[in-house]
Design a protein around this motif. Structure first.
Motif, PDB file in Angstrom:
ATOM      1  N   GLY A  52      29.432  41.578  32.727  1.00  0.00           N
ATOM      2  CA  GLY A  52      28.286  41.308  31.857  1.00  0.00           C
ATOM      3  C   GLY A  52      28.614  40.262  30.806  1.00  0.00           C
ATOM      4  N   GLU A  73      35.359  51.441  36.484  1.00  0.00           N
ATOM      5  CA  GLU A  73      34.081  50.851  36.862  1.00  0.00           C
ATOM      6  C   GLU A  73      33.318  50.379  35.624  1.00  0.00           C
ATOM      7  OE1 GLU A  73      30.679  52.190  39.863  1.00  0.00           O
ATOM      8  OE2 GLU A  73      30.720  53.406  38.023  1.00  0.00           O
ATOM      9  N   VAL A 110      32.137  46.492  34.833  1.00  0.00           N
ATOM     10  CA  VAL A 110      30.729  46.153  34.585  1.00  0.00           C
ATOM     11  C   VAL A 110      30.583  45.489  33.215  1.00  0.00           C
ATOM     12  CG1 VAL A 110      28.422  47.131  34.225  1.00  0.00           C
ATOM     13  CG2 VAL A 110      29.807  47.868  36.176  1.00  0.00           C
ATOM     14  N   THR A 111      31.274  46.010  32.222  1.00  0.00           N
ATOM     15  CA  THR A 111      31.239  45.404  30.888  1.00  0.00           C
ATOM     16  C   THR A 111      31.758  43.975  30.932  1.00  0.00           C
ATOM     17  OG1 THR A 111      31.476  47.537  29.793  1.00  0.00           O
ATOM     18  CG2 THR A 111      32.121  45.592  28.525  1.00  0.00           C
ATOM     19  N   VAL A 139      35.918  41.005  39.223  1.00  0.00           N
ATOM     20  CA  VAL A 139      36.106  42.314  39.843  1.00  0.00           C
ATOM     21  C   VAL A 139      37.523  42.425  40.405  1.00  0.00           C
ATOM     22  CG1 VAL A 139      35.365  43.791  41.759  1.00  0.00           C
ATOM     23  CG2 VAL A 139      33.664  42.686  40.308  1.00  0.00           C
TER      24      VAL A 139
END
Length: 175
Positions: free
Chosen positions: A45, A37, A41-42, A9
């Protein structure tokens, strides 16, 4: 794992805030934030699915300068990328862009055995895998497969060769 997610992040936020000139073009700041964002998140993951760690460009440069014993792998196509420029000492093993859930030798530089031979027999040796830039998933595939093959100290270098060049670190050529 929490440390890895936090690092990812922070990397994405740094990249996003490091380019304020980009805000002058395209979408408004709220739409841009939504896009950032989604990218974070990708990326997070991918890290979770791949079960590998991340490392930043200055740390890899420090490891090289200190003579740390590690393997660094460039996953970009040989002729179009690696031959022209790569991180000094990097080995080349091509991976595809789409996530590779099963090994496909036609989409890589060869078999799993070929990849294992490149990485070496020491499953605890530090391995750093990179591609072009943060959104490029070739490095995700390489790092994920190194972990699936039993290597324990696997890192993905998110910024790849673009971040390396952005830091104005030296590059090598195979040409």
């Amino acid at each position: 794992m929490k440390r890895i997610v936090t690092f990812a992040v922070l990397v994405m936020a740094t990249v996003a805030f490091a380019s304020p000139a980009f805000a002058l073009f395209g979408n408004d700041k709220f739409e841009q934030e939504l896009e950032k964002e989604a990218a974070v998140v990708t990326y997070v993951g991918e890290i979770e699915r791949g079960d590998y760690k991340t490392v930043d460009t200055p740390t890899v440069k420090k490891w090289i300068d200190e003579g740390k014993d590690f393997v660094i792998v460039d996953t970009m196509p040989f002729k179009d990328s690696y031959a022209k420029e790569h991180i000094p000492g990097a080995l080349n093993f091509v991976f595809p862009i789409p996530e590779m859930t099963e090994w496909d030798a036609a989409e890589t530089s060869g078999s799993q055995e070929d990849f294992e031979k490149l990485l070496g027999p020491d499953k605890d040796k530090t391995i750093v895998i990179y591609c072009g830039f943060v959104k490029c998933t070739r490095s995700h595939n390489g790092a994920m497969w190194a972990r699936k093959m039993g290597y324990t100290d696997v890192y993905r270098l998110p910024g790849g060769i673009f971040a390396w060049k952005g830091a104005e670190y030296p590059i090598e050529s195979a040409e």
